[in-house]
Design a protein around this motif. Structure first.
Motif, PDB file in Angstrom:
ATOM      1  N   UNK A  32       0.839  -1.208   0.000  1.00 50.31           N
ATOM      2  CA  UNK A  32       0.000   0.000   0.000  1.00 50.31           C
ATOM      3  C   UNK A  32       0.870   1.253   0.000  1.00 50.31           C
ATOM      4  N   UNK A  33       1.907   1.266   0.843  1.00 46.35           N
ATOM      5  CA  UNK A  33       2.794   2.432   0.897  1.00 46.35           C
ATOM      6  C   UNK A  33       3.481   2.655  -0.448  1.00 46.35           C
ATOM      7  N   UNK A  34       3.874   1.570  -1.104  1.00 46.75           N
ATOM      8  CA  UNK A  34       4.508   1.683  -2.414  1.00 46.75           C
ATOM      9  C   UNK A  34       3.535   2.231  -3.443  1.00 46.75           C
ATOM     10  N   UNK A  35       2.279   1.760  -3.411  1.00 49.85           N
ATOM     11  CA  UNK A  35       1.269   2.249  -4.350  1.00 49.85           C
ATOM     12  C   UNK A  35       0.992   3.736  -4.139  1.00 49.85           C
ATOM     13  N   UNK A  36       0.945   4.148  -2.873  1.00 54.60           N
ATOM     14  CA  UNK A  36       0.709   5.564  -2.567  1.00 54.60           C
ATOM     15  C   UNK A  36       1.813   6.430  -3.165  1.00 54.60           C
ATOM     16  N   UNK A  37       3.061   6.014  -2.988  1.00 53.18           N
ATOM     17  CA  UNK A  37       4.189   6.779  -3.522  1.00 53.18           C
ATOM     18  C   UNK A  37       4.164   6.821  -5.042  1.00 53.18           C
ATOM     19  N   UNK A  38       3.855   5.696  -5.671  1.00 47.38           N
ATOM     20  CA  UNK A  38       3.824   5.649  -7.133  1.00 47.38           C
ATOM     21  C   UNK A  38       2.731   6.538  -7.707  1.00 47.38           C
ATOM     22  N   UNK A  39       1.657   6.744  -6.982  1.00 49.50           N
ATOM     23  CA  UNK A  39       0.557   7.594  -7.440  1.00 49.50           C
ATOM     24  C   UNK A  39       0.782   9.058  -7.098  1.00 49.50           C
ATOM     25  N   UNK A  40       1.891   9.355  -6.431  1.00 48.46           N
ATOM     26  CA  UNK A  40       2.187  10.742  -6.087  1.00 48.46           C
ATOM     27  C   UNK A  40       1.611  11.186  -4.766  1.00 48.46           C
ATOM     28  N   UNK A  41       1.230  10.237  -3.912  1.00 49.32           N
ATOM     29  CA  UNK A  41       0.696  10.580  -2.606  1.00 49.32           C
ATOM     30  C   UNK A  41       1.707  10.365  -1.505  1.00 49.32           C
ATOM     31  N   UNK A  42       1.234  10.353  -0.266  1.00 54.10           N
ATOM     32  CA  UNK A  42       2.131  10.180   0.870  1.00 54.10           C
ATOM     33  C   UNK A  42       1.360   9.611   2.049  1.00 54.10           C
ATOM     34  N   UNK A  43       2.094   8.962   2.947  1.00 55.94           N
ATOM     35  CA  UNK A  43       1.514   8.348   4.144  1.00 55.94           C
ATOM     36  C   UNK A  43       1.705   9.300   5.323  1.00 55.94           C
ATOM     37  N   UNK A  44       0.635   9.613   6.030  1.00 55.65           N
ATOM     38  CA  UNK A  44       0.733  10.518   7.180  1.00 55.65           C
ATOM     39  C   UNK A  44       0.700   9.772   8.519  1.00 55.65           C
ATOM     40  N   UNK A  45       0.240   8.514   8.497  1.00 54.08           N
ATOM     41  CA  UNK A  45       0.177   7.745   9.745  1.00 54.08           C
ATOM     42  C   UNK A  45       0.146   6.261   9.427  1.00 54.08           C
ATOM     43  N   UNK A  46       0.947   5.496  10.166  1.00 56.18           N
ATOM     44  CA  UNK A  46       0.948   4.037  10.015  1.00 56.18           C
ATOM     45  C   UNK A  46       1.277   3.426  11.366  1.00 56.18           C
ATOM     46  N   UNK A  47       0.330   2.686  11.932  1.00 53.67           N
ATOM     47  CA  UNK A  47       0.485   2.106  13.270  1.00 53.67           C
ATOM     48  C   UNK A  47       0.336   0.587  13.175  1.00 53.67           C
ATOM     49  N   UNK A  48       1.424  -0.094  12.847  1.00 52.43           N
ATOM     50  CA  UNK A  48       1.413  -1.552  12.715  1.00 52.43           C
ATOM     51  C   UNK A  48       1.804  -2.176  14.045  1.00 52.43           C
ATOM     52  N   UNK A  49       0.982  -3.087  14.541  1.00 53.77           N
ATOM     53  CA  UNK A  49       1.272  -3.726  15.821  1.00 53.77           C
ATOM     54  C   UNK A  49       0.694  -5.125  15.870  1.00 53.77           C
ATOM     55  N   UNK A  50       1.293  -5.940  16.734  1.00 52.36           N
ATOM     56  CA  UNK A  50       0.822  -7.300  16.958  1.00 52.36           C
ATOM     57  C   UNK A  50       0.120  -7.346  18.312  1.00 52.36           C
ATOM     58  N   UNK A  51      -1.154  -7.624  18.286  1.00 54.06           N
ATOM     59  CA  UNK A  51      -1.950  -7.680  19.509  1.00 54.06           C
ATOM     60  C   UNK A  51      -1.888  -9.100  20.061  1.00 54.06           C
ATOM     61  N   UNK A  52      -1.233  -9.260  21.232  1.00 51.36           N
ATOM     62  CA  UNK A  52      -1.041 -10.582  21.834  1.00 51.36           C
ATOM     63  C   UNK A  52      -2.341 -11.038  22.492  1.00 51.36           C
ATOM     64  N   UNK A  53      -2.826 -12.205  22.068  1.00 48.21           N
ATOM     65  CA  UNK A  53      -4.052 -12.773  22.624  1.00 48.21           C
ATOM     66  C   UNK A  53      -3.737 -13.607  23.869  1.00 48.21           C
ATOM     67  N   UNK A  54      -2.691 -14.424  23.788  1.00 47.15           N
ATOM     68  CA  UNK A  54      -2.279 -15.248  24.923  1.00 47.15           C
ATOM     69  C   UNK A  54      -0.832 -15.658  24.743  1.00 47.15           C
ATOM     70  N   UNK A  55      -0.185 -16.031  25.858  1.00 54.57           N
ATOM     71  CA  UNK A  55       1.173 -16.542  25.798  1.00 54.57           C
ATOM     72  C   UNK A  55       1.389 -17.542  26.939  1.00 54.57           C
ATOM     73  N   UNK A  56       2.051 -18.639  26.617  1.00 58.36           N
ATOM     74  CA  UNK A  56       2.317 -19.702  27.581  1.00 58.36           C
ATOM     75  C   UNK A  56       3.756 -20.173  27.403  1.00 58.36           C
TER      76      UNK A  56
END
Length: 303
Positions: free
Chosen positions: A78-102
């Protein structure tokens, strides 16, 4: 069933024959119309995004919520497509939400930490408005399931016209103020009119920017949980290994007992005046008690 199959075969042969006859008569315009139809089909996925009306101006925004196979790869794409179209990314919050751990112990030294998690990303991008439809088509190819997609086209034609009228009014005020006699009131009026002019310019800049670039709010997530297996140390066995050491604890107890005796002796030394007074008092008490016994004995003898 066999008869139906024969009919379909004959119909297919006839169509191929007609196509062969017409193939030599096809012109360049036919191929252009075919390509145009393909573009219409592609753009139909976001007709609001590509909408254009004469003498109308629209601020377009979009909100996309979808599930993808791999959030990280989709984010990069998506970020690559935005740049190729002449746009820009203003916010990107990628995270892994942990459901459980043992943690599972696999040996005296080793263990395995098993995490179940779900990856997601919230993005805010700006793309040229004329390419909004193309961008939505590109990101639509990344989806496994589309939860929702909202496209807004706000008609701001009247607002732009009103802004032009306000600009003329502010300019007219400036001319009228300039003709006034210089005094304190003129300075106040000039400052207020200049402030109104600055605010109007700022509003015009915001509208111009929003007309040129469309804002797209994107939320992507993976439909299933992922599992991460991380090799770690068996902490429980390590705790048991060092939890208690008899010889070390016995040695410390002996040393602590020795220091306790020293502290008691020092404490007694510190209270020597009290001990001395108590000893003197005890001495006189015993002496007085002995004298009383002697007197009582003599009285009994005399009797």
């Amino acid at each position: 069933m066999k008869t139906t199959h024969i009919r379909l075969t004959i119909a297919t042969a006839l169509l191929l024959g007609v196509y062969s006859c017409k193939k030599g008569e096809a012109t360049a315009s036919d191929y252009e119309n075919l390509e145009a139809n393909k573009e219409i089909v592609a753009d139909s996925i976001s007709s609001v995004a590509t909408m254009s009306v004469k003498d109308k101006q629209f601020i377009k925004t979009a909100n996309v919520n979808m599930e993808v196979k791999d959030v990280y790869n989709a984010t990069i794409s998506i970020e690559k497509s935005v740049q190729e179209l002449g746009g820009f990314v203003t916010h990107s919050d990628l995270q892994s939400r942990v459901i459980s751990e043992e943690t599972y112990n696999t040996s005296d030294e080793d263990a395995m930490l098993v995490k179940k998690y779900q990856t997601e990303n919230s993005m805010l991008v700006r793309v040229p408005t004329e390419k909004l439809g193309k961008f939505l088509t590109l990101i639509n190819d990344k989806k496994l399931f589309l939860n929702s997609r909202i496209i807004n086209a706000e008609d701001v034609t009247s607002s732009i016209k009103y802004a032009e009228l306000e600009g003329k009014r502010i300019k007219k005020n400036e001319e009228n103020i300039s003709q006034l006699k210089a005094n304190k009131d003129k300075v106040t009026l000039d400052n207020e009119n200049m402030s109104d002019g600055n605010l109007q310019q700022l509003a015009n800049m915001d509208v111009s920017d929003n007309l040129k670039y469309s804002t797209v709010d994107i939320y992507i997530q993976e439909p299933k949980l992922r599992i991460a297996e991380i090799a770690v140390t068996n902490s429980k066995n390590i705790d048991n290994k060092y939890k208690f050491n008899f010889f070390y604890s016995a040695k410390n107890a002996f040393v602590e007992g020795y220091y306790l005796i020293q502290r008691l002796i020092v404490g007694l030394i510190m209270i020597w005046p009290i001990v001395l007074i108590a000893a003197i008092a005890f001495y006189f008490y015993r002496k007085n008690k002995s004298n009383n016994k002697q007197q009582t004995k003599e009285q009994n003898t005399a009797s």
